[in-house]
Design an enzyme around this catalytic site. Structure first.
Site, mmCIF file in Angstrom:
data_model
loop_
_atom_site.group_PDB
_atom_site.id
_atom_site.type_symbol
_atom_site.label_atom_id
_atom_site.label_comp_id
_atom_site.label_asym_id
_atom_site.label_seq_id
_atom_site.Cartn_x
_atom_site.Cartn_y
_atom_site.Cartn_z
ATOM 1 N N HIS A 121 0.854 -1.193 0.000
ATOM 2 C CA HIS A 121 0.000 0.000 0.000
ATOM 3 C C HIS A 121 0.892 1.246 0.000
ATOM 4 C CE1 HIS A 121 -4.168 1.611 1.336
ATOM 5 N NE2 HIS A 121 -3.453 2.609 0.838
ATOM 6 N N LEU A 122 0.876 1.915 -1.139
ATOM 7 C CA LEU A 122 1.660 3.135 -1.330
ATOM 8 C C LEU A 122 1.475 4.120 -0.173
ATOM 9 C CD1 LEU A 122 3.221 5.016 -3.378
ATOM 10 C CD2 LEU A 122 0.967 5.682 -4.236
ATOM 11 N N HIS A 123 2.553 4.669 0.341
ATOM 12 C CA HIS A 123 2.448 5.712 1.363
ATOM 13 C C HIS A 123 3.683 6.587 1.373
ATOM 14 C CE1 HIS A 123 4.252 2.157 3.268
ATOM 15 N NE2 HIS A 123 4.878 2.981 4.084
ATOM 16 N N LEU A 124 3.472 7.865 1.646
ATOM 17 C CA LEU A 124 4.552 8.831 1.767
ATOM 18 C C LEU A 124 4.860 9.057 3.235
ATOM 19 C CD1 LEU A 124 2.734 10.755 -0.778
ATOM 20 C CD2 LEU A 124 5.152 11.277 -0.773
#
Ligand SMILES: [Zn+2]
Length: 169
Positions: A121-124
């Site tokens: 899950h993409l996260h910054l």
């Protein structure tokens, strides 16, 4: 950046890998707005979620993620990309108001080999920095002191957001 921390209670589930057995915590958090305080959710928008990292590199470490379970920027829509970027700006604004960092690290990790704890899950990451935060404790003992409780910090950030109309997207 990965270090041991003087914050044992929060580290135990991470070390044991329990959160991996529970699936994707970002999807779980987004699906349960009634548990935002317990889940340390600062903001939720139409396409994104902003949460305090339970295993922070530094005080005020935020994670910004699309609501959809996508792994890469290539899967993100233009609207999601724009909102993620605006939320980086708004996170920096809120953190600056609430805890006055001297600087920030903002970053993305892709794949476990890069250090991503949740590669699906993409996260910054938005990590506040202060002059001297790599102090003698972290240098000498590979240990980092986190000075503020997550619940307290969430409340402070929530108040700052309400007072300043954040996030302004
Ligand atoms: Zn997910």
């Amino acid at each position: 950046m990965e270090q041991n921390r003087l914050w044992a209670p929060w580290r135990i589930p991470y070390i044991r890998g329990l959160e991996k057995e529970e699936g994707c915590f970002l999807c779980r958090d987004y699906a349960h707005p009634e548990e935002d305080v317990e889940n340390l959710v600062l903001w939720r928008t139409a396409r994104s979620i902003v949460v305090l990292n339970r295993f922070p590199y530094n005080n005020g470490h935020l994670l910004i993620a699309p609501a959809r379970h996508i792994a890469d920027l290539g899967e993100a829509s233009e609207e999601e990309m724009l909102e993620l970027c605006k939320l980086v700006r708004e996170s920096q604004r809120a953190l600056s108001i609430a805890i006055s960092p001297h600087g920030f690290n903002v970053g993305l990790n892709f794949g476990r080999c890069s250090g991503a704890g949740l590669p699906g899950h993409l996260h910054l990451h938005v990590v506040p920095r202060w002059e001297g935060d790599t102090n003698f404790i972290s240098v000498c003992s590979d240990t980092k002191v986190i000075g503020q409780s997550l619940a307290e910090l969430l409340a402070i950030l929530g108040r700052a957001s309400a007072e300043h109309g954040l996030p302004c997207l």
